[in-house]
Design a protein around this motif. Structure first.
Motif, PDB file in Angstrom:
ATOM      1  N   UNK A  62     -30.751   9.747  39.834  1.00 49.53           N
ATOM      2  CA  UNK A  62     -30.566  11.117  39.347  1.00 49.53           C
ATOM      3  C   UNK A  62     -30.633  11.061  37.827  1.00 49.53           C
ATOM      4  N   UNK A  63     -31.328  12.036  37.238  1.00 45.60           N
ATOM      5  CA  UNK A  63     -31.564  11.975  35.795  1.00 45.60           C
ATOM      6  C   UNK A  63     -30.612  12.856  34.993  1.00 45.60           C
ATOM      7  N   UNK A  64     -29.737  13.614  35.656  1.00 53.06           N
ATOM      8  CA  UNK A  64     -28.808  14.458  34.903  1.00 53.06           C
ATOM      9  C   UNK A  64     -27.521  14.710  35.711  1.00 53.06           C
ATOM     10  N   UNK A  65     -26.608  15.422  35.110  1.00 52.10           N
ATOM     11  CA  UNK A  65     -25.289  15.695  35.682  1.00 52.10           C
ATOM     12  C   UNK A  65     -25.391  16.439  37.011  1.00 52.10           C
ATOM     13  N   UNK A  66     -26.113  17.559  37.011  1.00 57.19           N
ATOM     14  CA  UNK A  66     -26.190  18.391  38.209  1.00 57.19           C
ATOM     15  C   UNK A  66     -26.852  17.656  39.369  1.00 57.19           C
ATOM     16  N   UNK A  67     -27.938  16.934  39.062  1.00 55.41           N
ATOM     17  CA  UNK A  67     -28.616  16.194  40.132  1.00 55.41           C
ATOM     18  C   UNK A  67     -27.722  15.058  40.629  1.00 55.41           C
ATOM     19  N   UNK A  68     -26.992  14.437  39.721  1.00 50.94           N
ATOM     20  CA  UNK A  68     -26.082  13.367  40.111  1.00 50.94           C
ATOM     21  C   UNK A  68     -24.998  13.850  41.047  1.00 50.94           C
ATOM     22  N   UNK A  69     -24.453  15.022  40.752  1.00 49.47           N
ATOM     23  CA  UNK A  69     -23.410  15.590  41.593  1.00 49.47           C
ATOM     24  C   UNK A  69     -23.950  15.916  42.985  1.00 49.47           C
ATOM     25  N   UNK A  70     -25.163  16.468  43.042  1.00 47.53           N
ATOM     26  CA  UNK A  70     -25.786  16.798  44.331  1.00 47.53           C
ATOM     27  C   UNK A  70     -26.064  15.532  45.137  1.00 47.53           C
ATOM     28  N   UNK A  71     -26.640  14.526  44.470  1.00 44.00           N
ATOM     29  CA  UNK A  71     -26.970  13.273  45.165  1.00 44.00           C
ATOM     30  C   UNK A  71     -25.701  12.579  45.683  1.00 44.00           C
ATOM     31  N   UNK A  72     -24.651  12.586  44.869  1.00 47.97           N
ATOM     32  CA  UNK A  72     -23.402  11.950  45.293  1.00 47.97           C
ATOM     33  C   UNK A  72     -22.804  12.674  46.491  1.00 47.97           C
ATOM     34  N   UNK A  73     -22.895  14.012  46.485  1.00 51.71           N
ATOM     35  CA  UNK A  73     -22.317  14.784  47.577  1.00 51.71           C
ATOM     36  C   UNK A  73     -23.108  14.701  48.867  1.00 51.71           C
ATOM     37  N   UNK A  74     -24.435  14.581  48.768  1.00 51.07           N
ATOM     38  CA  UNK A  74     -25.256  14.557  49.981  1.00 51.07           C
ATOM     39  C   UNK A  74     -25.457  13.144  50.521  1.00 51.07           C
ATOM     40  N   UNK A  75     -25.607  12.175  49.646  1.00 54.37           N
ATOM     41  CA  UNK A  75     -25.881  10.801  50.097  1.00 54.37           C
ATOM     42  C   UNK A  75     -24.610   9.995  50.351  1.00 54.37           C
ATOM     43  N   UNK A  76     -23.486  10.385  49.717  1.00 50.36           N
ATOM     44  CA  UNK A  76     -22.229   9.636  49.851  1.00 50.36           C
ATOM     45  C   UNK A  76     -22.467   8.140  49.655  1.00 50.36           C
ATOM     46  N   UNK A  77     -22.912   7.733  48.473  1.00 55.26           N
ATOM     47  CA  UNK A  77     -23.240   6.319  48.246  1.00 55.26           C
ATOM     48  C   UNK A  77     -21.993   5.432  48.271  1.00 55.26           C
ATOM     49  N   UNK A  78     -22.237   4.133  48.367  1.00 55.78           N
ATOM     50  CA  UNK A  78     -21.140   3.163  48.342  1.00 55.78           C
ATOM     51  C   UNK A  78     -20.645   2.912  46.931  1.00 55.78           C
ATOM     52  N   UNK A  79     -21.483   3.226  45.948  1.00 58.21           N
ATOM     53  CA  UNK A  79     -21.115   2.989  44.542  1.00 58.21           C
ATOM     54  C   UNK A  79     -22.004   3.846  43.656  1.00 58.21           C
ATOM     55  N   UNK A  80     -21.466   4.270  42.511  1.00 56.37           N
ATOM     56  CA  UNK A  80     -22.228   5.047  41.530  1.00 56.37           C
ATOM     57  C   UNK A  80     -22.265   4.277  40.211  1.00 56.37           C
ATOM     58  N   UNK A  81     -23.462   4.167  39.644  1.00 52.41           N
ATOM     59  CA  UNK A  81     -23.651   3.629  38.297  1.00 52.41           C
ATOM     60  C   UNK A  81     -23.961   4.827  37.409  1.00 52.41           C
ATOM     61  N   UNK A  82     -23.122   5.063  36.398  1.00 49.33           N
ATOM     62  CA  UNK A  82     -23.145   6.348  35.690  1.00 49.33           C
ATOM     63  C   UNK A  82     -23.207   6.190  34.182  1.00 49.33           C
ATOM     64  N   UNK A  83     -24.154   6.887  33.567  1.00 50.04           N
ATOM     65  CA  UNK A  83     -24.201   7.014  32.111  1.00 50.04           C
ATOM     66  C   UNK A  83     -23.306   8.183  31.702  1.00 50.04           C
ATOM     67  N   UNK A  84     -22.659   8.066  30.549  1.00 49.40           N
ATOM     68  CA  UNK A  84     -21.789   9.157  30.093  1.00 49.40           C
ATOM     69  C   UNK A  84     -22.561  10.246  29.350  1.00 49.40           C
TER      70      UNK A  84
END
Length: 230
Positions: free
Chosen positions: A35-57
């Motif tokens: 995911x390249x931004x905040x909104x897409x990251x939130x959507x991907x995290x909510x739909x895919x439910x990954x085991x781990x997130x690597x996140x830029x601030x």
């Protein structure tokens, strides 16, 4: 063991860093989503439910710290922050928001994969009821009897030392900030009393570390807090 084929989400706006992280993690056998931004990251995290997130601030449409806070409203999935922000205040803000670890850019593939393995292992080992015992080195913590032994001999810990040790040891490889420790051990009214932590941690190390001046288990994260290593 690290869970095979873990699902990992990268939230990062710089394409070359996303590619580097993706290739590094795919080489470890993980399935990686981007995911390249905040909104897409939130959507991907909510739909895919990954085991781990690597996140830029530093995302273009929001701050990664706010994204961590949103994730923590509904998930305990491990979050490893990757950021060019090297100031202690930035690390503390991200960790206090609920991040599990923090890597400052630039970073190497070996360090990244080691941190990912540690967080996946820690999360996999957690159970709702917790384990009745924690062992490391020659130390055994009996959580039911509230007894700590070293090589079979009972260690006489103060109530504060016991709380510090069990709070850290129950979350191995996770960076725990001074504020988080103060709240967990002393209560919400002591967030500024960092000297409490330093004094009691020094005493605790003398009791559980074979070399208190070179600790192997109760590791200082300078200016930020502590990390427990088995």
């Amino acid at each position: 063991m690290t869970p095979p084929g873990s699902q990992i989400l990268i939230v990062e706006d710089e394409a070359h860093i996303r590619r580097f992280v993706r290739l590094t993690l795919e080489a470890e056998g993980h399935t990686v989503h981007e995911a390249e931004n905040y909104q897409r990251g939130l959507i991907e995290a909510g739909t895919r439910r990954p085991d781990l997130v690597v996140l830029d601030l530093g995302l273009p449409d929001g701050d990664g710290v706010d994204l961590i806070l949103e994730l923590r409203q509904w998930s305990s999935m491990p979050v490893i922050v990757l950021s060019a922000r090297s100031a202690e205040a930035s690390k503390i803000a991200a960790l206090d928001a609920g991040a599990d670890d923090y890597l400052v850019k630039p970073f190497g593939s070996g360090e990244l994969t080691a941190r990912v393995r540690a967080q996946l292992r820690r999360h996999q080992q957690q159970t709702p009821a917790g384990e009745p015992q924690i062992t490391f080195g020659d130390i055994r913590i009996d959580l039911v009897r509230r007894v700590v032994e070293r090589a079979g001999e009972v260690l006489h810990l103060t109530p504060i030392e016991y709380k510090l040790l069990t709070h850290l040891a129950s979350q191995p490889d996770r960076v725990i900030t001074h504020a988080q420790l103060l709240k967990a051990v002393w209560g919400p009214g002591h967030q500024e009393d960092m000297h409490y932590v330093r004094v009691h941690m020094a005493n605790l190390r003398k009791k559980v570390e074979s070399q208190p001046s070179m600790p192997r288990h109760l590791i200082t994260e300078t200016g930020v807090g502590y990390r427990f290593k088995c």
